[in-house]
Design a protein around this motif. Structure first.
Motif, mmCIF file in Angstrom:
data_model
loop_
_atom_site.group_PDB
_atom_site.id
_atom_site.type_symbol
_atom_site.label_atom_id
_atom_site.label_comp_id
_atom_site.label_asym_id
_atom_site.label_seq_id
_atom_site.Cartn_x
_atom_site.Cartn_y
_atom_site.Cartn_z
ATOM 1 N N CYS A 98 -18.388 -39.615 27.617
ATOM 2 C CA CYS A 98 -17.279 -40.496 27.021
ATOM 3 C C CYS A 98 -17.711 -42.044 27.129
ATOM 4 O O CYS A 98 -17.760 -42.558 26.107
ATOM 5 C CB CYS A 98 -15.857 -40.384 27.895
ATOM 6 S SG CYS A 98 -15.249 -38.797 27.492
ATOM 7 N N MET A 121 -9.588 -41.577 27.274
ATOM 8 C CA MET A 121 -10.639 -40.549 26.787
ATOM 9 C C MET A 121 -10.432 -39.505 27.646
ATOM 10 O O MET A 121 -10.025 -39.383 28.465
ATOM 11 C CB MET A 121 -12.063 -41.201 26.935
ATOM 12 C CG MET A 121 -12.205 -42.541 26.237
ATOM 13 S SD MET A 121 -13.903 -43.079 26.134
ATOM 14 C CE MET A 121 -14.640 -42.265 24.715
ATOM 15 N N HIS A 122 -11.116 -38.237 26.970
ATOM 16 C CA HIS A 122 -11.131 -36.918 27.869
ATOM 17 C C HIS A 122 -12.717 -36.063 27.178
ATOM 18 O O HIS A 122 -13.070 -36.442 25.899
ATOM 19 C CB HIS A 122 -9.934 -36.199 27.628
ATOM 20 C CG HIS A 122 -9.986 -35.441 26.258
ATOM 21 N ND1 HIS A 122 -10.282 -34.459 25.945
ATOM 22 C CD2 HIS A 122 -9.072 -35.715 24.972
ATOM 23 C CE1 HIS A 122 -9.991 -33.993 24.780
ATOM 24 N NE2 HIS A 122 -9.105 -34.707 24.281
ATOM 25 N N GLY A 123 -12.997 -35.539 28.086
ATOM 26 C CA GLY A 123 -14.017 -34.262 27.535
ATOM 27 C C GLY A 123 -13.703 -33.116 28.103
ATOM 28 O O GLY A 123 -13.406 -32.950 29.259
ATOM 29 N N THR A 179 -16.947 -32.580 15.165
ATOM 30 C CA THR A 179 -16.549 -33.371 16.454
ATOM 31 C C THR A 179 -17.515 -34.368 17.029
ATOM 32 O O THR A 179 -18.821 -33.841 17.189
ATOM 33 C CB THR A 179 -15.892 -32.228 17.746
ATOM 34 O OG1 THR A 179 -15.034 -31.571 16.747
ATOM 35 C CG2 THR A 179 -15.422 -33.055 18.809
ATOM 36 N N THR A 188 -13.775 -37.437 23.557
ATOM 37 C CA THR A 188 -12.669 -37.862 22.600
ATOM 38 C C THR A 188 -12.048 -39.197 22.943
ATOM 39 O O THR A 188 -11.666 -39.208 24.100
ATOM 40 C CB THR A 188 -11.819 -36.562 22.483
ATOM 41 O OG1 THR A 188 -12.325 -35.304 22.245
ATOM 42 C CG2 THR A 188 -10.901 -37.011 21.680
ATOM 43 N N HIS A 189 -12.070 -40.169 22.038
ATOM 44 C CA HIS A 189 -11.205 -41.092 22.264
ATOM 45 C C HIS A 189 -10.080 -40.966 22.011
ATOM 46 O O HIS A 189 -9.641 -40.703 20.884
ATOM 47 C CB HIS A 189 -11.939 -42.451 21.622
ATOM 48 C CG HIS A 189 -11.087 -43.584 21.780
ATOM 49 N ND1 HIS A 189 -10.185 -44.244 21.581
ATOM 50 C CD2 HIS A 189 -11.931 -44.616 22.630
ATOM 51 C CE1 HIS A 189 -9.954 -45.228 21.822
ATOM 52 N NE2 HIS A 189 -10.856 -45.569 22.549
ATOM 53 N N VAL A 190 -8.771 -41.105 22.795
ATOM 54 C CA VAL A 190 -7.444 -40.839 22.475
ATOM 55 C C VAL A 190 -6.899 -41.988 22.152
ATOM 56 O O VAL A 190 -5.994 -42.155 20.932
ATOM 57 C CB VAL A 190 -6.848 -40.250 23.866
ATOM 58 C CG1 VAL A 190 -5.454 -39.848 23.367
ATOM 59 C CG2 VAL A 190 -7.649 -39.137 24.426
ATOM 60 N N ASP A 202 -9.613 -36.055 31.773
ATOM 61 C CA ASP A 202 -9.307 -37.120 31.128
ATOM 62 C C ASP A 202 -9.524 -38.232 32.157
ATOM 63 O O ASP A 202 -9.453 -38.232 33.523
ATOM 64 C CB ASP A 202 -7.689 -37.314 30.619
ATOM 65 C CG ASP A 202 -6.830 -37.019 31.799
ATOM 66 O OD1 ASP A 202 -7.128 -36.426 32.969
ATOM 67 O OD2 ASP A 202 -5.732 -37.445 31.660
ATOM 68 N N LYS A 256 -23.103 -34.339 17.081
ATOM 69 C CA LYS A 256 -21.986 -33.804 16.931
ATOM 70 C C LYS A 256 -21.983 -32.080 17.052
ATOM 71 O O LYS A 256 -23.124 -31.457 16.994
ATOM 72 C CB LYS A 256 -21.596 -34.056 15.257
ATOM 73 C CG LYS A 256 -21.145 -35.437 14.933
ATOM 74 C CD LYS A 256 -20.707 -35.355 13.679
ATOM 75 C CE LYS A 256 -19.880 -36.946 13.295
ATOM 76 N NZ LYS A 256 -19.444 -36.982 12.209
ATOM 77 N N PRO A 277 -18.286 -32.252 23.650
ATOM 78 C CA PRO A 277 -17.488 -33.126 22.811
ATOM 79 C C PRO A 277 -17.073 -34.332 23.924
ATOM 80 O O PRO A 277 -16.897 -34.104 25.132
ATOM 81 C CB PRO A 277 -16.519 -32.493 22.507
ATOM 82 C CG PRO A 277 -16.359 -31.173 23.334
ATOM 83 C CD PRO A 277 -17.865 -30.808 23.902
#
Length: 276
Positions: free
Chosen positions: A79, A8-10, A107, A262-264, A14, A103, A260
């Motif tokens: 995350c 994951m990353h913000g 996003t 994000t799940h990679v 990461d 959101k 945000p």
């Protein structure tokens, strides 16, 4: 032994995240450092383990890329909140944090109450008493427009307001400041430029990780320092190399960070390949 993980990353900061709420995951400094290696491991700025908690939805433990365990990480908190769901409370070494899912446009994002900042010299901590709003200290390679400011937002930060953050050699300046004996637990180094009453441009040298694309606690600390010193207003946008966070803080209150997460991807690794 195969172990499932989330990448994951913000804002580009990461993480490798292990969910150990059902079965424990053994992490040591050596194993964290090996997994974080971008050439021979998975690669990440920080390694995160989610564990059971008796006082919150879950407990979050954080290891930097060098294997050191630390108190707090704002981007990782967002995350982890995305994995736990709306309304989660997260126990950390820096305190218990609460998060809501939201959101930004289309996003996925999270808003986290990061707790109250602390300005006492021994809360940062510093090696000896001094005014944390105007540190009587200077280092080569930095020419701030005012004395640096130090505070704790669950982990220690020092903030330098400079004319142009992009003109600073962050590695040359950050590494010696991080390891200066005046900071007994080392320090996160923030170099910031005020662009308006509502916007700050920021770069961060994170202790144990080096220069990262974003640092959530660095954004919180810098925004608080700028608000308290009268440079900006609450609800300030902090623009980092990886993207933007919005920080709200009123003196005497807690810090609210929104941005945000994000799940990679989800994967499996052979834990036996990374000896404890």
């Amino acid at each position: 032994m195969a172990q499932r993980f989330h990448k994951m990353h913000g804002l580009g900061n990461d993480f490798v995240v292990f969910d150990a709420r059902v079965a424990p995951v053994e992490i040591t400094p050596a194993r964290a450092h090996a997994i974080a290696d971008r050439h021979t491991g998975i690669g990440c700025d920080q390694l995160i383990v989610i564990e059971p908690s008796t006082v919150a939805t879950a407990r979050m433990r954080i290891w930097n890329g060098d294997g050191s365990e630390v108190e707090s990480c704002g981007n990782a908190t967002r995350c982890v909140a995305m994995l736990l769901g709306d309304g989660a409370t997260i126990e950390t070494l820096g305190g218990i944090l609460d998060a809501t899912i939201t959101k930004i446009g289309t996003t996925g994002a999270a808003s986290v109450d990061m707790g109250a900042p602390r300005f006492d010299w021994d809360a940062v901590p510093l090696d000896y008493p001094m005014d944390t709003m105007a540190l009587p200290l200077a280092w080569d390679g930095l020419a701030p427009i005012a004395p640096p400011i130090a505070l704790s937002v669950g982990n220690p930060h020092v903030i330098f307001f400079v004319p142009d953050t992009d003109a600073v050699d962050l590695e040359a300046a950050g590494r010696p400041i991080e390891h200066d004996p005046v900071f007994p637990e080392r320090i996160n180094v923030n170099v910031a430029t005020i662009e308006s009453r509502s916007r700050i441009r920021l770069r961060v040298w994170e202790r144990g990780a080096g220069a990262t694309l974003a640092c959530g606690t660095g954004a919180c600390a810098t925004a608080v320092a700028a608000i308290r010193s009268g440079r900006v207003d609450s609800g300030v946008t902090v623009a980092l190399p990886g993207g933007e966070l919005v920080i709200d803080w009123q003196p005497g209150g807690t810090i609210r960070m929104t941005g945000p997460a994000t799940h990679v991807f989800t994967g499996e690794l052979d834990m036996d390949a990374f000896p404890a």
